[in-house]
Write a protein that holds these residues in place. Structure first.
Motif, PDB file in Angstrom:
ATOM      1  N   VAL A 334       0.841  -1.198   0.000  1.00  0.00           N
ATOM      2  CA  VAL A 334       0.000   0.000   0.000  1.00  0.00           C
ATOM      3  C   VAL A 334       0.877   1.249   0.000  1.00  0.00           C
ATOM      4  O   VAL A 334       0.582   2.238  -0.691  1.00  0.00           O
ATOM      5  CB  VAL A 334      -0.951  -0.019   1.214  1.00  0.00           C
ATOM      6  CG1 VAL A 334      -1.728   1.287   1.297  1.00  0.00           C
ATOM      7  CG2 VAL A 334      -1.926  -1.192   1.112  1.00  0.00           C
ATOM      8  N   LEU A 335       1.967   1.247   0.766  1.00  0.00           N
ATOM      9  CA  LEU A 335       2.864   2.394   0.783  1.00  0.00           C
ATOM     10  C   LEU A 335       3.539   2.604  -0.568  1.00  0.00           C
ATOM     11  O   LEU A 335       3.801   3.739  -0.976  1.00  0.00           O
ATOM     12  CB  LEU A 335       3.927   2.203   1.872  1.00  0.00           C
ATOM     13  CG  LEU A 335       3.452   2.377   3.312  1.00  0.00           C
ATOM     14  CD1 LEU A 335       4.540   1.936   4.285  1.00  0.00           C
ATOM     15  CD2 LEU A 335       3.042   3.818   3.585  1.00  0.00           C
ATOM     16  N   LYS A 343      -1.538   6.178   2.556  1.00  0.00           N
ATOM     17  CA  LYS A 343      -0.184   6.345   3.085  1.00  0.00           C
ATOM     18  C   LYS A 343      -0.196   7.231   4.324  1.00  0.00           C
ATOM     19  O   LYS A 343       0.550   6.986   5.283  1.00  0.00           O
ATOM     20  CB  LYS A 343       0.727   6.936   2.017  1.00  0.00           C
ATOM     21  CG  LYS A 343       0.909   6.065   0.784  1.00  0.00           C
ATOM     22  CD  LYS A 343       1.797   6.739  -0.239  1.00  0.00           C
ATOM     23  CE  LYS A 343       1.924   5.898  -1.502  1.00  0.00           C
ATOM     24  NZ  LYS A 343       2.796   6.527  -2.507  1.00  0.00           N
ATOM     25  N   GLU A 344      -1.040   8.255   4.311  1.00  0.00           N
ATOM     26  CA  GLU A 344      -1.138   9.139   5.469  1.00  0.00           C
ATOM     27  C   GLU A 344      -1.667   8.399   6.686  1.00  0.00           C
ATOM     28  O   GLU A 344      -1.193   8.613   7.814  1.00  0.00           O
ATOM     29  CB  GLU A 344      -2.055  10.316   5.126  1.00  0.00           C
ATOM     30  CG  GLU A 344      -2.164  11.361   6.218  1.00  0.00           C
ATOM     31  CD  GLU A 344      -3.033  12.532   5.816  1.00  0.00           C
ATOM     32  OE1 GLU A 344      -3.312  13.381   6.688  1.00  0.00           O
ATOM     33  OE2 GLU A 344      -3.452  12.589   4.639  1.00  0.00           O
ATOM     34  N   ILE A 345      -2.631   7.514   6.482  1.00  0.00           N
ATOM     35  CA  ILE A 345      -3.161   6.713   7.590  1.00  0.00           C
ATOM     36  C   ILE A 345      -2.069   5.825   8.173  1.00  0.00           C
ATOM     37  O   ILE A 345      -1.915   5.720   9.405  1.00  0.00           O
ATOM     38  CB  ILE A 345      -4.359   5.868   7.114  1.00  0.00           C
ATOM     39  CG1 ILE A 345      -5.538   6.766   6.744  1.00  0.00           C
ATOM     40  CG2 ILE A 345      -4.770   4.875   8.201  1.00  0.00           C
ATOM     41  CD1 ILE A 345      -6.712   6.020   6.132  1.00  0.00           C
ATOM     42  N   ALA A 370       7.815   3.528   4.682  1.00  0.00           N
ATOM     43  CA  ALA A 370       7.210   4.835   4.926  1.00  0.00           C
ATOM     44  C   ALA A 370       8.223   5.957   4.723  1.00  0.00           C
ATOM     45  O   ALA A 370       7.892   7.043   4.216  1.00  0.00           O
ATOM     46  CB  ALA A 370       6.626   4.887   6.330  1.00  0.00           C
ATOM     47  N   LEU A 371       9.476   5.736   5.114  1.00  0.00           N
ATOM     48  CA  LEU A 371      10.522   6.745   4.929  1.00  0.00           C
ATOM     49  C   LEU A 371      10.815   6.999   3.455  1.00  0.00           C
ATOM     50  O   LEU A 371      11.382   8.048   3.099  1.00  0.00           O
ATOM     51  CB  LEU A 371      11.805   6.305   5.638  1.00  0.00           C
ATOM     52  CG  LEU A 371      11.778   6.331   7.169  1.00  0.00           C
ATOM     53  CD1 LEU A 371      13.028   5.669   7.738  1.00  0.00           C
ATOM     54  CD2 LEU A 371      11.655   7.763   7.679  1.00  0.00           C
ATOM     55  N   GLN A 379       7.280  12.208   5.907  1.00  0.00           N
ATOM     56  CA  GLN A 379       8.675  11.799   6.006  1.00  0.00           C
ATOM     57  C   GLN A 379       9.446  12.703   6.952  1.00  0.00           C
ATOM     58  O   GLN A 379      10.258  12.221   7.760  1.00  0.00           O
ATOM     59  CB  GLN A 379       9.323  11.812   4.617  1.00  0.00           C
ATOM     60  CG  GLN A 379       8.835  10.707   3.690  1.00  0.00           C
ATOM     61  CD  GLN A 379       9.602  10.670   2.382  1.00  0.00           C
ATOM     62  OE1 GLN A 379      10.820  10.828   2.369  1.00  0.00           O
ATOM     63  NE2 GLN A 379       8.891  10.454   1.283  1.00  0.00           N
ATOM     64  N   GLU A 380       9.222  14.008   6.853  1.00  0.00           N
ATOM     65  CA  GLU A 380       9.895  14.942   7.756  1.00  0.00           C
ATOM     66  C   GLU A 380       9.524  14.665   9.212  1.00  0.00           C
ATOM     67  O   GLU A 380      10.378  14.713  10.109  1.00  0.00           O
ATOM     68  CB  GLU A 380       9.532  16.377   7.388  1.00  0.00           C
ATOM     69  CG  GLU A 380      10.141  16.850   6.077  1.00  0.00           C
ATOM     70  CD  GLU A 380       9.696  18.259   5.735  1.00  0.00           C
ATOM     71  OE1 GLU A 380       8.747  18.762   6.399  1.00  0.00           O
ATOM     72  OE2 GLU A 380      10.277  18.863   4.818  1.00  0.00           O
TER      73      GLU A 380
END
Length: 436
Positions: A334-335, A343-345, A370-371, A379-380
């Motif tokens: 999914v990512l 991705k936000e979830i 995720a990174l 990411q930040e």
């Protein structure tokens, strides 16, 4: 302890080795529990439990009498017992019952059963302990074999379809020679020829072939070489069988080939049938592959979107999916291929306990993805937490956290050289061969 009922009148024995300690002998020795079933008594049983003033009357029913017997007495060959005393009461070597009255034993006395006087005993000097140890090792090996056979006979995951007699029938539909001939015919000509072979040999029997270890390869080859219309007809015969196919060690490959080779609209029925129990299929050793292929090739389809929404709608379930041995592959897919909102979830779920997730065997894979694939903002946020000196130092020394650190040091938002000068553990990671 309440009497244990038995199904019918019989006399049976079961031995359970255990370690006991006797003050009278002042030495460790091995005892066994000798269990004998006693037939139903003619009168109700009355007993007084320790710490209670009133007697407890129990209905007449079969019950079990158990006693500790020296294991050496059960060994007819090498074990010997040397009595060193005589019974201290008239119970023929048995202690008084803790219930406030003597236990009524079966008609046979212990001496008649063959155990003799056992209140005081010791092993003979020439007793061969090695033989008993070997016997116990053999018994443990037999129990391990039985457990393995039991596991093989059970489904490999909750809800997995157990083996049936029909599967043995499926094995008879194709042999090595027939499989080689079919694969040769499918590869011999162009798509027109492969379509003709598939229509003549496969259509009408796609599901049995898909469950077969050789037949599933033939079906996959037919989907790959025949025309899309024939592939669509093959896929249509799998409708209604997605649950079984997903859990099959052979048919799951056919579903993957349908998703990879045919159009998203053609394979949308797979996501629809998985939607009923999406959480379980995403955690299945074969089912996670199907969900990953759907995310990779059909992420824009409405049915796939619903499937992902179902997996991520509960944040606790989503976090558990990240930590699951098979489920984390789905979250990684999914990512890599999903929508920004999904991705936000996932990033929000990881931030719930970021350090623990970075140290976890499975969720550390998800954090690495995720990174690389989350939005710049997410990411930040992740990097800002992970580059803290005490956090990155702890992760650099963790078994799975070190993989996150390696990904972190390659991130464009991180000054790896400056971090290595500040944190010695990071410097050690930088100098490792994996970072070269």
């Amino acid at each position: 302890r309440q009497p244990v009922p038995i199904q019918k009148e019989r006399e049976s024995k079961a031995r359970y080795p255990l370690w006991c300690f006797s003050d009278s002998l002042a030495a460790n020795f091995i005892m066994a529990c000798e269990v004998m079933s006693v037939q139903e008594p003619s009168m109700p049983m009355s007993m007084q439990l320790p710490g209670q003033n009133q007697d407890m009357v129990m209905a007449a029913q079969p019950y079990v009498v158990a006693m500790l017997v020296p294991a050496a007495l059960m060994m007819p060959s090498n074990a010997q017992v040397v009595p060193t005393g005589t019974p201290s009461n008239q119970s023929d070597g048995y202690a008084q019952s803790p219930w406030g009255q003597e236990m009524q034993w079966p008609a046979q006395s212990p001496s008649q059963v063959g155990y003799g006087t056992m209140e005081n005993f010791q092993f003979a000097q020439d007793y061969d302990y090695g033989t008993y140890t070997e016997d116990r090792a053999w018994e443990q090996d037999q129990r391990s074999r039985r457990r393995r056979r039991t596991r093989l006979a059970q489904p490999k995951a909750p809800g997995m379809v157990p083996a049936t007699g029909r599967q043995s029938e499926d094995l008879a539909i194709l042999d090595d020679e027939q499989s080689a001939k079919l694969k040769g015919d499918l590869e011999a000509g162009d798509a027109e020829h492969a379509s003709a072979v598939a229509k003549a040999e496969l259509l009408g029997s796609v599901w049995p072939y898909s469950r077969h270890p050789l037949g599933c390869r033939v079906v996959q080859l037919a989907i790959q070489t025949a025309k899309p219309a024939v592939g669509k007809a093959i896929a249509a015969e799998l409708q209604g069988h997605v649950k079984e196919a997903t859990e099959s060690p052979h048919a799951n490959y056919v579903l993957q080939k349908v998703i990879e080779q045919l159009s998203s609209a053609t394979s949308s029925f797979i996501a629809d049938e998985l939607l009923v129990n999406a959480q379980r299929f995403a955690r299945h050793r074969f089912g996670c592959r199907i969900v990953c292929r759907l995310v990779e090739h059909c992420s824009s389809e409405e049915s796939t979107q619903k499937l992902i929404d179902t997996l991520l709608e509960d944040r606790e379930e989503a976090l558990d999916l990240c930590k699951h041995n098979f489920g984390h592959h789905v979250v990684q897919s999914v990512l890599e291929h999903g929508d920004a909102r999904h991705k936000e979830i996932i990033a929000d779920v990881l931030r719930h306990d970021l350090l623990a997730n970075a140290r976890h065997r499975s969720s550390s894979y998800v954090l690495e993805a995720a990174l690389l694939h989350c939005s710049t903002k997410d990411q930040e946020s992740l990097v800002h937490f992970l580059v803290q000196p005490h956090i990155v130092a702890e992760l650099a020394q963790a078994d799975f956290g070190v993989f996150v650190v390696r990904t972190l040091l390659k991130h464009p938002f991180v000054d790896a050289e400056a971090l290595a000068r500040t944190v010695p553990a990071v410097a050690a990671v930088m100098s490792s061969s994996e970072m070269q």
